[in-house]
Design a protein around this motif. Structure first.
Motif: not given
Length: 125
Positions: A51-61
């Protein structure tokens, strides 16, 4: 970008671990931190992070692998177990091993279950 964020969040996960280890004596600090990380990582990966990073998979990882990877540790868990065994504290060592393994699995399950329930509540609105 992903590599850089894993390194940055890894630094902060290590710092959080350092301060967390000062709460209780070893090996219990390792147990507490690992159980907390096992609970929080599924919440991050399956609910809050998405939810917080939306389409920013690099931030999720970056946060999942970097922060939680540095915050929790298998090597400290193993070292604490071996130290207890070598100090002739076999009962404590076995108890520590069982709590760590079963507790870690339960904490991850609880984190995953909570993330799923939060997801269902959000979808109901």
């Amino acid at each position: 970008m992903t590599d850089l964020l894993v390194a940055i969040f890894g630094f902060w996960g290590g710092v959080a671990r350092l301060y967390g280890t000062q709460l209780l004596g070893s090996p219990w600090n390792t147990l507490l931190i690992n159980l907390l990380g096992a609970f929080l990582l599924p919440l991050w990966n399956n609910f809050f992070g998405t939810r917080l990073v939306k389409n920013r998979k690099w931030l999720l990882v970056g946060v999942g692998t970097g922060f939680f990877g540095a915050f929790t540790t298998f090597s400290s868990f193993c070292l604490d177990f071996v130290k207890l065994m070598m100090a002739d504290r076999q009962v404590t060592a076995i108890l520590y091993l069982i709590i760590s393994m079963i507790g870690g699995i339960l904490a991850a399950w609880l984190g995953t279950t909570l993330a799923q329930r939060l997801e269902m509540k959000v979808m109901d609105f």
